[in-house]
Design an enzyme around this catalytic site. Sequence first.
Site, PDB file in Angstrom:
ATOM      1  CE  LYS A  42     109.764  64.231  31.529  1.00 24.05           C
ATOM      2  NZ  LYS A  42     108.846  64.915  30.579  1.00 24.05           N
ATOM      3  CE  LYS A  88     104.132  61.519  25.521  1.00 30.59           C
ATOM      4  NZ  LYS A  88     103.845  62.938  25.298  1.00 30.59           N
ATOM      5  CG  ASP A 139     109.960  62.256  28.571  1.00 32.92           C
ATOM      6  OD1 ASP A 139     110.397  63.390  28.310  1.00 32.92           O
ATOM      7  OD2 ASP A 139     108.870  62.065  29.154  1.00 32.92           O
ATOM      8  CG  ASP A 162     101.562  63.031  27.822  1.00 36.36           C
ATOM      9  OD1 ASP A 162     102.646  62.587  28.229  1.00 36.36           O
ATOM     10  OD2 ASP A 162     101.318  63.297  26.630  1.00 36.36           O
ATOM     11  CD  GLU A 189     105.690  62.727  31.806  1.00 38.11           C
ATOM     12  OE1 GLU A 189     104.674  63.216  31.282  1.00 38.11           O
ATOM     13  OE2 GLU A 189     106.806  62.725  31.255  1.00 38.11           O
ATOM     14  NE  ARG A 205     103.675  69.983  33.367  1.00 36.93           N
ATOM     15  CZ  ARG A 205     103.072  70.699  32.414  1.00 36.93           C
ATOM     16  NH1 ARG A 205     102.182  71.612  32.741  1.00 36.93           N
ATOM     17  NH2 ARG A 205     103.379  70.516  31.146  1.00 36.93           N
TER      18      ARG A 205
END
Length: 492
Positions: free
Chosen positions: A258, A270, A281, A340, A342, A344
């Site tokens: 990811k 957020k 992330d 949020d 996202e 997956r």
Amino acid sequence: MSHLSDVTFHKKITGSPKIVVTVCSDDLTLPEALVDGRADLQAFFEKAAAAAKFDGTVGKTINIVTPGGTEFDRLIVLGSSSKDDKEALNWRNLGGQIMGHLSDDSASIVLGDLAAADMSLCAQGLYLRSYKFDKYKTKKDDSKSNAKPQKIGLVGDAALAAKKLWNDDRAVAEGTLFARNLVNEPANILTTTEFADRLKELKDLGVDVQVLDEKALAKIGMHALLGVGQGSAMPSKVVVMRWNGGKAKEQPLAFVGKGVVFDTGGISIKPAGGMEDMKGDMGGAAAVSGLMKALAGRKAKANVVGIVGLVENMPDGLAQRPGDIVTSLSGQTIEIINTDAEGRLVLGDLLWYTEDKFKPKFMINLATLTGAIIVALGHHHAGMFSNSDDLSEKLSKAGEASEELVWRMPLGKPYDKLINSRFADMKNTGGRWAGSVTAAQFLQRFVRDVDWAHLDIAGTAMGSPSTDISRSWGSGFGVALLNQLVLDQYES
Ligand code: BES
Ligand code: MN
Ligand code: ZN
């Protein structure tokens, strides 16, 4: 960023180091190579040790000024005997500890009759610990704790053999530092495009690197992934890296990451507090990239595919909305409940693509997927979800050997039901409870007939506690773990 430029190996102390570091057990005997020709040193050390109550146990250190006539000024001795458990000694961590004691003078580390493998691990610990992400500090901080030694030599009987092993151990450490750099880098610099460009550098090591742009991704049908990036000014990209060090027709191992270069949450935005952490992330993509660098660097005898999905999750007039329904590459439709969730969406398309296109022996994905995994496991284990007991066991073993730990979590029908949607084949969140499990269930809907494991590294990739071998915010978690897995299980 900065780190030690190299570590050299010698049979005797060479050059004129200001500092000598060594390790001794509770018998307080200094290595032969150190006392040889310095008759007074052993007695002097014993006296100092008694005065300072240094008993040679792990975690204890003594730092003394040497007697007049000694070529070096300082002797630092670390304890190496463990009172209850003899096996606890870990030379990678000891190397890290040693680095923590060194200032900017040249140093020799005298390891006596230590085995070559441990000498090289010690070097690895020094190297990893020396890393510092300081490229945006314009004022040089010259306080002692920040200074870097000019030169470090490891001195031991097994120097020659250790130097050979260091080639591989160094490659793995470089992979970890590559990942740390990517995680630490802010999102205004490390855009999707910049990330992809940095991966092109791996071509020099013999990695085949292909970049798929938005046009290509739309043509393939990765609309779940593209939906995440559609509110960003930065183009979404998928990078496919291939290292072919194995036999020509051998099925590859596949690693999927990811790579959300920044996660604002999108329209389901957020809260402001701590949002800056979402520059990390892309920790999964960083780990996969660092792994490819490590494997290529040590010329691993395995065929490996690394795939990363690079997107930015932003709120915007063009951004995806809650309630939107997207058609994934698999053909399955997804109702977006929360923009949020996202990661997956990115991984669903990548997993489907990877299994379909590369028919791998297994696929392992890494992702900073859920805050809930931090609630469950804190910063000390990554969450592991898998459809294979065999692969889980291999990963657990590799985790223990590399000290990058994983803990298996459950999957199952009752959890899977929680992501059924009223309007589409599934929805992208499963409600309040077991958030890490429902995220994993979502991913499993994109895995058909292959051994698969999902590592949720939200708690381990960034902001994890300092260790002997890391003072970095971005830890590079996953590189050593997966390298160990490949090395122990798939190269022969
Ligand atoms: N990137 C986050 C997960 C995360 C949180 C990583 C904290 C590292 C530290 C992920 O995209 C996310 O936002 N997950 C949501 C899912 C929820 C909306 C179902 C979460 O964990 O809150
Ligand atoms: Mn998110
Ligand atoms: Zn995210």
